[in-house]
Each structure stands twice: as C-alpha cells, then as structure tokens.
Design a protein around this motif. Structure first.
Motif, PDB file in Angstrom:
ATOM      1  N   GLN A 150      21.500  39.734  86.220  1.00 37.12           N
ATOM      2  CA  GLN A 150      20.807  39.620  84.930  1.00 37.12           C
ATOM      3  C   GLN A 150      21.669  38.964  83.863  1.00 37.12           C
ATOM      4  O   GLN A 150      21.166  38.574  82.809  1.00 37.12           O
ATOM      5  CB  GLN A 150      20.382  41.008  84.445  1.00 37.12           C
ATOM      6  CG  GLN A 150      19.225  41.576  85.261  1.00 37.12           C
ATOM      7  CD  GLN A 150      18.771  42.897  84.711  1.00 37.12           C
ATOM      8  OE1 GLN A 150      19.571  43.830  84.594  1.00 37.12           O
ATOM      9  NE2 GLN A 150      17.503  42.994  84.373  1.00 37.12           N
ATOM     10  N   GLY A 151      22.973  38.879  84.140  1.00 36.25           N
ATOM     11  CA  GLY A 151      23.877  38.240  83.177  1.00 36.25           C
ATOM     12  C   GLY A 151      23.805  38.857  81.794  1.00 36.25           C
ATOM     13  O   GLY A 151      23.870  38.144  80.792  1.00 36.25           O
ATOM     14  N   THR A 152      23.681  40.171  81.754  1.00 38.69           N
ATOM     15  CA  THR A 152      23.471  40.842  80.458  1.00 38.69           C
ATOM     16  C   THR A 152      24.626  40.605  79.481  1.00 38.69           C
ATOM     17  O   THR A 152      24.381  40.373  78.300  1.00 38.69           O
ATOM     18  CB  THR A 152      23.293  42.367  80.645  1.00 38.69           C
ATOM     19  OG1 THR A 152      23.996  42.771  81.808  1.00 38.69           O
ATOM     20  CG2 THR A 152      21.861  42.744  80.778  1.00 38.69           C
ATOM     21  N   ASP A 168      18.421  45.046  92.722  1.00 36.73           N
ATOM     22  CA  ASP A 168      19.119  46.174  93.352  1.00 36.73           C
ATOM     23  C   ASP A 168      20.594  45.896  93.688  1.00 36.73           C
ATOM     24  O   ASP A 168      21.172  46.555  94.531  1.00 36.73           O
ATOM     25  CB  ASP A 168      18.343  46.638  94.604  1.00 36.73           C
ATOM     26  CG  ASP A 168      17.963  45.475  95.514  1.00 36.73           C
ATOM     27  OD1 ASP A 168      18.413  44.335  95.247  1.00 36.73           O
ATOM     28  OD2 ASP A 168      17.235  45.701  96.486  1.00 36.73           O
ATOM     29  N   MET A 215      34.544  37.690  94.248  1.00 39.20           N
ATOM     30  CA  MET A 215      33.205  37.273  94.715  1.00 39.20           C
ATOM     31  C   MET A 215      33.260  35.967  95.481  1.00 39.20           C
ATOM     32  O   MET A 215      32.484  35.031  95.235  1.00 39.20           O
ATOM     33  CB  MET A 215      32.243  37.066  93.530  1.00 39.20           C
ATOM     34  CG  MET A 215      32.020  38.265  92.708  1.00 39.20           C
ATOM     35  SD  MET A 215      30.648  39.203  93.361  1.00 39.20           S
ATOM     36  CE  MET A 215      30.911  40.735  92.506  1.00 39.20           C
ATOM     37  N   LYS A 246      31.620  35.736  82.272  1.00 38.54           N
ATOM     38  CA  LYS A 246      30.968  37.051  82.265  1.00 38.54           C
ATOM     39  C   LYS A 246      30.508  37.425  80.860  1.00 38.54           C
ATOM     40  O   LYS A 246      29.390  37.850  80.668  1.00 38.54           O
ATOM     41  CB  LYS A 246      31.961  38.136  82.744  1.00 38.54           C
ATOM     42  CG  LYS A 246      32.418  37.978  84.175  1.00 38.54           C
ATOM     43  CD  LYS A 246      31.306  38.298  85.144  1.00 38.54           C
ATOM     44  CE  LYS A 246      31.721  38.033  86.571  1.00 38.54           C
ATOM     45  NZ  LYS A 246      30.577  38.039  87.481  1.00 38.54           N
TER      46      LYS A 246
HETATM   47  P1  UTP Z   1      27.818  40.568  88.090  1.00 38.26           P
HETATM   48  O1  UTP Z   1      27.991  41.879  88.699  1.00 38.26           O
HETATM   49  O2  UTP Z   1      28.943  40.022  87.308  1.00 38.26           O
HETATM   50  O3  UTP Z   1      26.505  40.611  87.203  1.00 38.26           O
HETATM   51  O4  UTP Z   1      27.397  39.557  89.220  1.00 38.26           O
HETATM   52  P2  UTP Z   1      25.833  39.547  86.259  1.00 38.26           P
HETATM   53  O5  UTP Z   1      24.383  39.643  86.439  1.00 38.26           O
HETATM   54  O6  UTP Z   1      26.365  38.179  86.455  1.00 38.26           O
HETATM   55  O7  UTP Z   1      26.260  40.006  84.809  1.00 38.26           O
HETATM   56  P3  UTP Z   1      26.071  41.365  83.995  1.00 38.26           P
HETATM   57  O8  UTP Z   1      26.888  42.417  84.685  1.00 38.26           O
HETATM   58  O9  UTP Z   1      24.606  41.701  83.933  1.00 38.26           O
HETATM   59  O10 UTP Z   1      26.624  40.993  82.660  1.00 38.26           O
HETATM   60  C1  UTP Z   1      28.251  38.902  90.082  1.00 38.26           C
HETATM   61  C2  UTP Z   1      27.405  37.956  90.915  1.00 38.26           C
HETATM   62  O11 UTP Z   1      26.436  38.678  91.646  1.00 38.26           O
HETATM   63  C3  UTP Z   1      25.132  38.203  91.334  1.00 38.26           C
HETATM   64  C4  UTP Z   1      25.262  37.553  89.969  1.00 38.26           C
HETATM   65  O12 UTP Z   1      24.214  36.623  89.757  1.00 38.26           O
HETATM   66  C5  UTP Z   1      26.632  36.932  90.060  1.00 38.26           C
HETATM   67  O13 UTP Z   1      26.603  35.726  90.779  1.00 38.26           O
HETATM   68  N1  UTP Z   1      24.186  39.317  91.363  1.00 38.26           N
HETATM   69  C6  UTP Z   1      24.437  40.459  90.674  1.00 38.26           C
HETATM   70  C7  UTP Z   1      23.038  39.177  92.100  1.00 38.26           C
HETATM   71  O14 UTP Z   1      22.785  38.114  92.726  1.00 38.26           O
HETATM   72  N2  UTP Z   1      22.164  40.224  92.140  1.00 38.26           N
HETATM   73  C8  UTP Z   1      22.378  41.379  91.478  1.00 38.26           C
HETATM   74  O15 UTP Z   1      21.517  42.290  91.559  1.00 38.26           O
HETATM   75  C9  UTP Z   1      23.554  41.497  90.729  1.00 38.26           C
END
Ligand code: UTP
Length: 451
Positions: free
Chosen positions: A140-142, A244, A352, A427
């Motif tokens: 979600q990249g919150t 999820d 990652m 992030k």
């Molecule tokens: P992060 O755990 O850093 O989450 O994802 P995020 O969505 O980028 O950011 P926040 O925490 O909401 O700010 C690391 C990687 O895992 C992917 C993200 O897109 C990123 O490439 N990811 C994360 C998924 O594909 N699915 C998910 O449910 C969670």
C-alpha cells in the motif's frame, strides 16, 4: 425472493424473449445474484462470531452492495480470523527460541577466480532462458503517501525523472540486451491497485518492455480488525480488507497459474524483489552461481546493517533454520555482538532481494506462513453511519512476510552486497529511505557505472 438456478432462469427467458435482450438481462440478473438463504447463512455466521454489527446497514443497500458483503462473509475464514485476533493479545514469543548467526559470503571479498566461477554458472542459466523475475507491487506504500500504486511514483533522478516501474523495466531491458534473452517478468498487484497498475503499464506502453513477456497476478486480502475485534465497515459498506502481505506471494503464484506458466517456459530460477528499491539488481549471476554452487534452493542478497540499531530485519538461524529476525525482536545485546573481525554477528540486513528455484517455490506455495500483526490507522464507518477518519492507530492488520519462507529450508545462500550498489529503497516521504536519499544513491551509482 424467488430463487432460480442459472439453467431454469435461462430456459424461462429463452422461451419468452429474443436472444440479444436475454444476454443483457442475464448479465444484469447475475450481477446481483444472492439468495435469501445466503443472506440468512451470512447472518448466522456473523451471530456465531459476534460480528452482527456488520449487517446493520444491509437493508439500505442496493443489490450489488448486498451481494458483495454477503459473498465476503460467506468466503471469510472466521476460525482463522478469530485465531489471529487472539494472537494480537499475546506478544511474539522469541524468548525461548535459539537465535544464532548465519554464514554469508561477502561479494567484495571473493577472489577473482571465485567471482568468475559463480558468474559463469549464473550466466549459463540466464542465457539458457531459465531465469525469470517477479516484482512485488501489491503493497500500500502508506509511509510514502503517494496517491496510486507505489510503482507509479516518479523519482527525480538524473538526467530525468523516472517512475519506479520504469526504472525496473529499464534495468531488465539492459539485462535482456546483455544476455540476449527476454526475461519473463511477473508483477504481483493487489485487488486494490491491480487495475490502476495494468492501466499505467498500458498507458506507458510497458516502457518498451515486450508486453507479451509481462504477466500480472493479484495477491489475496485479509480483513482488518478494530482493536475490539470488530470487522470494519468500509466507506462502500463492504468489509474493509487489506493485502495479506508479501509472504502470500507464494500461494498467490500457485493460485494464479504463475508457477505453471514458469514451468511451461522451462524457468528454473526465479528472482523476487521489491518495487521500491531503485538500485535493485534483479539479474545477478553471482548470486545465482553462488546458490547453485552451494547446492541451495533459496538465496538472498544482503547489505551490512548501517548500525546495530538500524531498523531492518537481520538474517540469522532461529532454532536451527534460516530466518530473518525483526529488529524489534533482536535483543539489544545480541544486536551489538561482533565476530573476531569486528563484524556484527547479526548484521546482514534483508533487502527484499530473493532468489528461489522453481521447486523451492512450489514447496513454499503449499505451506501457510505465519501472519504478523501490525497496529495501524484505519478509517471506518461508525454505528451512526459516519465515516470516521482516524489520526491514531486503532486497528490490526495481518500480513505474511516473504522471508518467513526461508524457515522451510535447511540452508540458504546469502551474498552480502553493498548499499551503494544494491540498496536505494523508497519507503518514507522524507528522511531515511526517502526519495531524496534514494535519488542520491542512484545518481552516484550511475555516475560511476558504465553500461
Ligand atoms: P513494504 O513492507 O515496505 O510495504 O513492502 P509498502 O507497501 O511498500 O509500504 P508501507 O509499509 O505501506 O509504507 C516491501 C515490498 O513488498 C511489497 C511492496 O509493494 C514492496 O515491493 N508488498 C508488500 C506486496 O507486494 N504486498 C503486500 O501485501 C505488502
């Protein structure tokens, strides 16, 4: 409500109406198809699980919305959900676990001979079209607060700003050119961002990547729970859910036919990486060669932690199996321990940047990884039908983590790279790991690198 099966309804209509009208009619009827029985069943399930509040607005909803929420209820695994909620009340039990350091290989301490050997092994696989790349773009990249899928974020790099997806596409195209292949590229989205992601790629003509080699697949969802355990009614009166976690990628790949598709293409090794690291090396023959040479099925690239307190997960062995321990779980004393060369014993950060054999992916696609709970902010519909915007965490979100799959292997290969070569994550909106820090790393890298 009268309940017809699809067949009987179709027969009735075909006897009475013209075909064109029927198709239109059927589409409309089937678009909001649920039965009184299903509604009663949904009510009973909610009652048994003390979640009746969820249906307090049902009578006001149109059939489409009614159908959606009923389907959600009937498809929910309440046993799992109740268990997850119970687990939010107990803190993670790391105390009785045996935590040990894990061996890794430092890419920059390899002899020229070893480097060449690993490179040759890895390149052979890539050139034989047995290598594929997966991008996890379902998050979600919150923290970044970008409006839209994270991959559509534009970074102000030199010589001209680029989207995250564009940077990945261009990286892969460079590898394609170097090895004279077209790597299959799989992109995991969420139900929330899938459409926007696909449209974005279409609009930008896949940034020149051969479209027929790009496949999107969507991960699953889990409901978010309020602190009191209640399911949340969302703005559109459905049950509020969220992706999820990136650990669900394995089952999502099996479910969506990605693993089958890879097998058909004779893919043997698969890289899985994040969408938000603009220095991500997705095609790394040394990592691949090392893994094959060490006879492992899974591997990861790491970078040395910037300091013992850096907020990143670190590789280790927990109860004898490869793991990543979260910084919150690593006791302070252990975080500071060093080996005889002065290197942190738990200093390999997970970035990652993961590699698996196809057999390894098949294996972990069949296991249920644990869910981790995060205390998050979640807007919700209150009992007065007002949509409340919250400013403090009020809800629990459940996510599986990609690295928990390492537990299912006796050993994994870990290759330590360098931050300035491998890791420029985006992030946060500002500060650490933000567009500004990533941009600087990226610009410096390209200033010093010849293609
Ligand atoms: P992060 O755990 O850093 O989450 O994802 P995020 O969505 O980028 O950011 P926040 O925490 O909401 O700010 C690391 C990687 O895992 C992917 C993200 O897109 C990123 O490439 N990811 C994360 C998924 O594909 N699915 C998910 O449910 C969670």
């Amino acid at each position: 409500m009268i309940i017809y099966t699809h067949i009987s309804l179709k027969n009735i209509l075909y006897n009475k109406t013209k075909k064109g009208d029927i198709d239109y009619l059927l589409i409309n009827i089937y678009a909001h198809m649920f039965t009184e029985q299903e509604l009663a069943q949904a009510r009973a399930i909610l009652k048994a699980n003390k979640q009746e509040n969820l249906l307090r607005f049902i009578d006001k909803l149109d059939n489409n919305k009614k159908e959606k929420i009923i389907k959600q209820i009937l498809n929910l695994d309440f046993t799992q959900l109740n268990k997850l909620y119970e687990e939010t009340k107990s803190s993670a039990e790391i105390i009785n676990k045996k935590i040990e350091n894990i061996k890794y290989v430092d890419e920059y301490k390899l002899s020229d001979e070893a480097k060449e050997r690993y490179t040759n092994i890895g390149e052979k696989v890539i050139k034989n079209n047995q290598y594929a790349v997966v991008t996890m773009a379902g998050g979600q990249g919150t923290r970044l607060e970008h409006n839209g899928p994270k991959g559509t974020f534009k970074v102000d790099v030199d010589p001209e700003p680029k989207y995250l997806f564009q940077i990945l596409a261009e990286n892969l195209q460079r590898a394609n050119k170097k090895y004279n292949v077209i790597l299959p590229w799989y992109i995991m989205t969420s139900t929330e961002n899938n459409e926007e992601t696909v449209n974005f790629f279409e609009k930008h003509e896949y940034f020149g990547y051969p479209k027929e080699n790009v496949m999107f697949f969507t991960q699953g969802n889990l409901p978010i729970l309020l602190e009191n355990g209640d399911l949340i009614v969302d703005k559109d009166y459905t049950i509020k859910e969220a992706a999820d976690g990136n650990g669900c990628i394995y089952s999502a790949m099996a479910k969506a036919g990605v693993l089958e598709n890879m097998k058909k293409k004779n893919v043997k090794w698969i890289f899985i990486g994040a969408v938000d690291n603009i220095l991500l090396n997705m095609v790394d023959p040394i990592l691949l060669g090392l893994t094959i040479d060490e006879k492992n099925e899974a591997a990861s690239k790491s970078v040395a932690k910037a300091s013992p307190k850096e907020k990143v997960g670190a590789f280790c062995k927990i109860n004898g199996v490869p793991s990543v321990i979260e910084y919150t779980e690593l006791p302070e004393k252990m975080a500071e321990e060093v080996d005889e060369e002065g290197e942190l014993l738990f200093g390999e950060a997970h970035i990652m940047c993961n590699l698996f054999s196809i057999q390894a992916l098949e294996k972990v696609s069949k296991v249920q990884l644990p869910y981790h709970v995060a205390h998050k902010k979640s807007n919700y519909m209150n009992e007065n039908e007002e949509f409340v915007k919250v400013t403090e965490p009020n809800a629990y979100k459940f996510e599986a983590f990609i690295f928990d799959a390492f537990n299912f292997f006796d050993d994994i290969s870990i290759l330590r790279g360098k931050r300035e070569m491998d890791f420029a994550p985006i992030k946060n909106k500002v500060g650490n790991d933000s567009p500004d820090t990533a941009k600087e790393l990226y610009n410096n890298y390209w200033k010093n690198t010849k293609i």
